[in-house]
Each structure stands twice: as C-alpha cells, then as structure tokens.
Design an enzyme around this catalytic site. Structure first.
Site, PDB file in Angstrom:
ATOM      1  N   GLU A 174       0.828  -1.217   0.000  1.00 28.42           N
ATOM      2  CA  GLU A 174       0.000   0.000   0.000  1.00 28.42           C
ATOM      3  C   GLU A 174       0.860   1.263   0.000  1.00 28.42           C
ATOM      4  O   GLU A 174       0.982   1.969   1.011  1.00 28.42           O
ATOM      5  CB  GLU A 174      -0.963  -0.040   1.185  1.00 28.42           C
ATOM      6  CG  GLU A 174      -1.922  -1.226   1.068  1.00 28.42           C
ATOM      7  CD  GLU A 174      -2.968  -1.289   2.175  1.00 28.42           C
ATOM      8  OE1 GLU A 174      -2.981  -0.392   3.050  1.00 28.42           O
ATOM      9  OE2 GLU A 174      -3.765  -2.241   2.162  1.00 28.42           O
ATOM     10  N   GLU A 481      -9.644   3.842   0.428  1.00 31.60           N
ATOM     11  CA  GLU A 481      -9.653   4.099   1.875  1.00 31.60           C
ATOM     12  C   GLU A 481      -8.649   5.180   2.272  1.00 31.60           C
ATOM     13  O   GLU A 481      -8.888   5.927   3.220  1.00 31.60           O
ATOM     14  CB  GLU A 481      -9.392   2.800   2.649  1.00 31.60           C
ATOM     15  CG  GLU A 481      -8.051   2.152   2.315  1.00 31.60           C
ATOM     16  CD  GLU A 481      -7.885   0.770   2.956  1.00 31.60           C
ATOM     17  OE1 GLU A 481      -8.852   0.203   3.459  1.00 31.60           O
ATOM     18  OE2 GLU A 481      -6.749   0.262   2.942  1.00 31.60           O
TER      19      GLU A 481
END
Ligand code: NOJ
Ligand code: CA
Length: 677
Positions: A174, A481
């Site tokens: 990520e 997110e």
C-alpha cells in the site's frame, strides 16, 4: 602436439563447449537465447532487434547442497509449441488465446557432480516466462533454498523510466508509485514497470506463485536487478522437496504503454481451473457498511455508533435491492473489534455476532430482498488464530447463504503472527512462502463451501484466479480508503499509474465511486482528489469482477443522474481493449459487456487536463449505438470544481472519432448502448 596447436585448442575450448540455444515468439519479434558460455548459465532477450535484457544469470542457492548455477552447462534442450484458446468463467475477456513457443533447457554440473535442473522458457508475442524445474536426484530430497540467482540486466539505467513501490516495507503493497530513472529503483515490488529510451514498455512480475516465496527485485549493479525472495522468519527463502517448480518469472514486452494492458501473459502461465463447475462464483456490484467507518461516522466496535446492526444492514439491503446491487458487505458484525483491533487479532470470534446483529434475521432479509450478505473476516494478521476457526467460520457463512467473503490481514509487514508446532510465536512477512500457502488455503477451504474470497492486505496477485476462480478479487495497493484517512490521500496520477503497474497482476478491489468528494469537510486535506466523472471512469478502468459502490446511500440518492452510470455498468466482460495511455498520465479502456453488444468506456487523466481523440472502431460496424456520456464540464477541476459534470446522449458508430476533454484530475465514463438491428 605442436605448441601453437595447443594454444589454439586452449583458445577454442570455450567456443567448442559453449552452447547457445534460442527460442522466439510466434511473431518472431522476441528472441530468448540461453547460453552456458564460460560455464555460466545465462539468458538474454531481444525485441525487434534491440537487446532488452542483456546476458543475465540463472541459478538457485541451497542451504545444504551445492548451488545450481556457475559451473553448469547445457546438456540438452527440447522445443515445444502451443496454440489454444481457453474460456474464462469471468474476466476481462471471455476467450483467451495462449500461443507460445517453448524451450526446456536442461543443465548439468561439472563432470563428477550429480546436480541437474531445467529452465523452461515460454515465449509469447507479448512477453516471456521462465521457471526452474528441479527433478528428484540423489542427495536432494528436502531442500532449503537460501537464494535465487536470477537476474534481469536492463539497459540504459539513466534513460529508462521506472514506476515502482518499495519491496518489503511496513505497509506491504500500500504505497504510492514512484516514477524515477531505473538507476534510482533500489529494491522493488513486482509488477515492476519501465519504459526504455526506445519507447518499448516492459514489466517484470511472476505467475502462479503457490508454494514458494514472493520474488522482489534488488538492483545489484547499474541496471542489474536480482531476484530477492521474501524469507521465512529464520531467513530461509523456500522450504520444499524435490521435485519442485518455481513460479514463472515473467517479462511483458510491448511497443507502447497500452500494449501492456492488452496482454494475457500472466493468466496464460497459470494452470487451468482446478475447481470444475464454478457457476456459483458470481461477479457483480455491491454496497456496504464500510465507508462510514473509515470516516469515523460509525464504528466496527460495539457501542452507540456501531455500524453493523441488523437495522442498518436491512437499510443497505433495501437500497441495494432498489438499484440492482447483488450484495451488501457488512464489517464489524462479529465480536472482537473492541479496543485496538489491529493489535488484537487473537480476540476475533468468527461465528459470534454482536448482540445488535441478528444473523438469522439478516439472512432471512437477504432472501426476502434478493440481495446477498457479503461476509467479512478481519484477522489483524493473527493467522494461526484464524486458521483454528476457518472451517467453522466458513461453514457458518455457508449455512447463512453467504457466497462471498472479504478477508483482511491488517498488520505491519513481517508481523503476521504464526504459532508453530511447538507453540512458539513466529512473525512472518505477508509475502513469504508461509503466507503464500495461507492465503491459498483460505481460498481452497472457501471453495469447498462454494464461497468466493476477496483478500485485503493480500499477497500480490500472480494470476491464480485462473486456477481458483473463486479468488474473485483482492486489494494489494493503495485503495480508496486512503482518501478518507491517508496522509496524503491518493494524488490524481495514482489511478493513472495503477493500470500499468498493480493492475497487470489482476483484479483490484479499489472500491471506487465516492460522490461526496470532501467527506471530511471543505478544508480537510483528506478528500478524494478527482472529479465526479473520474470516479465513474474507475469502474471501467480498474478491473474487478466485483465492484463496490463505496459511498453512503444518501450521497448516491443526492446525485441520482450521475449514479445511473454505476447502476448500469457491468463487472464482467466479453472483451477489453486498452485504447490509449501513458504510464502515470492517462488511460482509456473500452470493455464489451459479456454476452451483449453494449460497450463501456473509461478514460482518466492525472493532474493535467488533456483531450483524447478516441476512435470508436471497437464498436460493431454493423450496428448503431446511443452513447450515454458522463464527462467533465468545461469548468471542472479536481481541486476547485470537482462536481462539474455533463451528462448527455449522442448517436455513435464504429466509423466515428470521439474527442473527449478531461479536466485536471478528471475523467469520462460512457455507455454505448447497441440499438436493435
Ligand atoms: C483494511 C481494509 O482495506 C478495509 O477495507 C477494511 O475496512 C479494514 N481493513 C478493516 O478490516
Ligand atoms: Ca487495506
């Protein structure tokens, strides 16, 4: 013998013994040559006459056995060919052509040494794959691999541009992609994408990673990237037995950026479906009790703000039924979320609902509305704890008619908690051999119950969806997110980079479609840095067979006109074509709805405005179409005016060229509806 003859023989010896064997792609553009010159097993690759991989080492290093590599010579080689079409149960295209030439090269050690191994090369028009195959041999049964010598020697490290995320860093996969010269890429994850000075685009990755460690790439000398396998807690890379095969090491090669996206190389190097009839695996769209938690409006944990209540689930199911969504994801319904859940994975109970969530009632309501409950298991990386409940947890879902489960492995990299056979706690990486096995076991256990898995914080995708079609999607990149809470949120170029990097691996559960682009208030740094039209484009650009409409229902009902695109867009395709793009700048992709003549188009740009002239020659020339266009308005800008959108209809046909203006951070989404003949 005469002295000069001796000298001549000595000079000629390496030539006499050195062997070169070659294999080329069916179209002849790619040539792989394998050599044992000076007793160094090496391969090199040329593309349209240009050397794109210089001679690069091959080999494996073992803990208790002499290395395979230097000293080894080519003993034999065997060519083969294939040209077949196979069908995907779901995917970017229904029919995939696997056309390649193969060469198996067998190596043996110096006389008196017993070792032998093979490297199998497959050369396609869109790239190459090769893997190690180690047969059973005396003294080599149980083997610990401590290193892999495979190199990729790439040209022009200053002129070659690379897009990469760091390997083995604490947030696993990520990260935002970096765009640097090749020289600056020190230790990288795959897919590792780069553009040579000639304009040729390449991407190194792997296919069919099952019982093995993930391969990252470490730059050793200028331009020379070496395989760096993720270790177990004890430093061993792979614990295996002969005979074994490594995953395929893959190199996609294309004259331009869109060509990388039109490649099926990774899937072609995976094994066919092992699950038989998979009609129970269902692509589709879903909504969920999810974004509200990321915005701190609701909690996963129990209490007055608890999100996963029976009443809230029913409200989402009503919304889903109204607009034709297949499922409602519910996170935080099971006990274990109270307190610091990322640190307390051992507290999760996967069959015990919170008091305000009535599983029976929810299951009955799902049946009544025709909307499925999508299950969720957060493990916080406590995988042994999860494994101990897995069978019961999946049975529980099956008994409540749940056919899809999202799993989560939130934990810093190298903090996956494993309890070994002696009860000792060992911490593992997310992408070592141990976790490669755990992720796959979850998918296999789920398949026994006809459940599909959407893995978050996964190991990288290597195309295993072909073999296990219930591995329906996964995360494995910086998703939506981060726009709620990430520091910083995803910049506009992120979604223009993903297609050429992360997406080459396979489907991504990005969770697009945020309509309230400033959910934390006008002034907050954390917001969605895109226009409304670009959020729609993501449904076509970022492929996933299950796509979330991630925002809150009320935000969709407030913009019913733009929401219509999300209602209409399918998630399963007959065919897909990348039409235009440059890595990190822009992309345009057209996809044909499965078993239909309708097409959809998604185009998006980075922070720069641009106009794309798109030939509609992908449409059926024998048909007329109505184009329903959702595009940026003339004043649109991701920062100052993100909601400026034009929604219009036009007639369209295959002979036309469409000029599409994309705002800074903007995009366009189009549905081409075929009219009856
Ligand atoms: C991280 C996942 O990416 C996210 O989608 C999920 O809501 C949380 N973990 C909680 O499981
Ligand atoms: Ca995540």
């Amino acid at each position: 013998m005469h002295r000069t003859s001796l000298i001549l023989l000595a000079l000629l010896c390496p030539l006499v013994f050195a062997k070169d064997v070659s294999v080329h792609s069916p179209d002849g553009a790619i040539v792989v040559t394998v050599s044992d010159d000076q007793a160094h097993p090496r391969y090199r690759v040329s593309y349209r006459g240009q050397q794109v991989i210089a001679p690069s080492r091959l080999g494996l290093v073992f803990k208790d056995h002499a290395s395979f590599g230097d000293g080894y010579r080519i003993a034999a080689s065997a060519p083969a060919q294939a040209d077949a079409v196979w069908t995907q149960p779901w995917g970017e295209r229904k029919h995939v052509r696997d056309r390649h030439n193969e060469l198996r090269v067998d190596f043996t050690g110096a006389p008196g040494e017993s070792g032998r191994f093979s490297v199998r090369f497959r050369v396609f028009d869109d790239g190459i794959g090769f893997r190690y195959e180690v047969p059973r041999q005396p003294g080599m049964e149980q083997v610990d691999i401590v290193d892999e010598s495979t190199e990729f020697a790439l040209p022009d490290s200053d002129q070659t541009r690379a897009w990469w995320i760091p390997a083995r860093a604490w947030r696993s996969l990520e990260y935002l992609y970096r765009n640097t010269s090749l020289r600056e890429a020190a230790h990288v994850e795959t897919p590792f994408t780069f553009r040579l000075a000639s304009g040729v685009h390449m991407s190194i990755h792997e296919a069919a990673l099952t019982d093995y460690a993930s391969m990252t790439l470490a730059q050793q000398r200028d331009g020379v990237f070496k395989a760096d396998l993720t270790p177990w807690y004890d430093g061993i890379k792979v614990k295996t037995r002969t005979d074994f095969k490594s995953p395929w090491r893959t190199v996609q090669i294309s004259p331009d950026a869109p060509g990388l996206l039109n490649s099926d190389l990774i899937l072609n190097l995976n094994e066919p479906n092992k699950l038989g009839d998979v009609s129970w695996v269902k692509p589709g769209k879903y909504v969920g009790i999810w974004w509200a938690m990321h915005l701190w409006k609701k909690t996963w944990s129990a209490g007055p703000q608890h999100g996963a209540t029976t009443a809230e689930t029913k409200r989402y199911m009503d919304f889903a039924a109204r607009y034709g969504f297949a499922g409602v994801l519910v996170e935080g319904w099971n006990e274990g979320w109270d307190g610091e859940w990322p640190d307390n994975g051992d507290l999760f109970k996967f069959t015990t609902p919170y008091a305000d969530f009535d599983m029976k009632e929810v299951a009955a309501y799902a049946k009544h509305t025709g909307v499925e409950l999508i299950g969720h298991h957060e493990t916080s990386g406590a995988v042994s704890h999860y494994a101990s409940q897995m069978g019961a947890a999946y049975d529980y879902y099956r008994d409540h008619h749940v056919t899809q489960v999202k799993t989560g492995y939130v934990a810093d990299n190298a903090r996956i908690k494993r309890v070994d056979e002696q009860g000792r706690v060992r911490y593992e990486w997310h992408d070592g051999q141990f976790m490669a096995g755990e992720y796959l076991r979850s998918v296999q256990e789920a398949a026994k119950r006809h459940i599909s898995i959407d893995t978050h914080e996964p190991i990288k995708d290597t195309g295993l969806r072909r073999t296990y079609p219930n591995w329906i999607t996964r995360e494995g990149a910086r998703g939506q997110e981060y726009n709620a809470w990430g520091f910083p949120p995803n910049p506009p170029e992120h979604t223009a980079t993903l297609p050429f990097t992360r997406m080459l691996a396979g489907p991504f559960d990005y969770t697009p479609g945020i309509f309230n682009l400033k959910p934390n208030g006008e002034k907050a740094e954390n917001r969605v840095r895109s226009t409304l039209a670009k959020e729609l484009a993501l449904y076509v650009v970022l492929y996933s067979p299950i796509q979330m409409a991630a925002d809150l229902p009320e935000n969709y009902e407030a913009r019913r006109d733009a929401f219509q695109f999300i209602v209409d867009v399918p998630t399963d395709w007959e065919n897909s074509r990348a039409l235009a793009g440059e890595v990190g700048q822009f992309v345009a992709i057209a996809r044909q709805r499965r078993d239909s003549h309708d097409w959809f188009l998604g185009a998006l740009t980075d922070a720069s405005a641009r106009t794309l002239d798109i030939k509609l020659d992908f449409l059926d020339p024998a048909r007329h179409y109505v184009a329903q266009i959702y595009r940026d308005g003339a004043q649109a800008h991701w920062d100052s005016n993100p909601y400026d959108i034009v929604i219009e209809q036009r007639s369209a046909g295959a002979a036309q060229t469409l000029s599409l203006w994309l705002a800074p951070g903007g995009g366009a989404a189009i549905r081409f509806r075929a009219l009856d003949k």
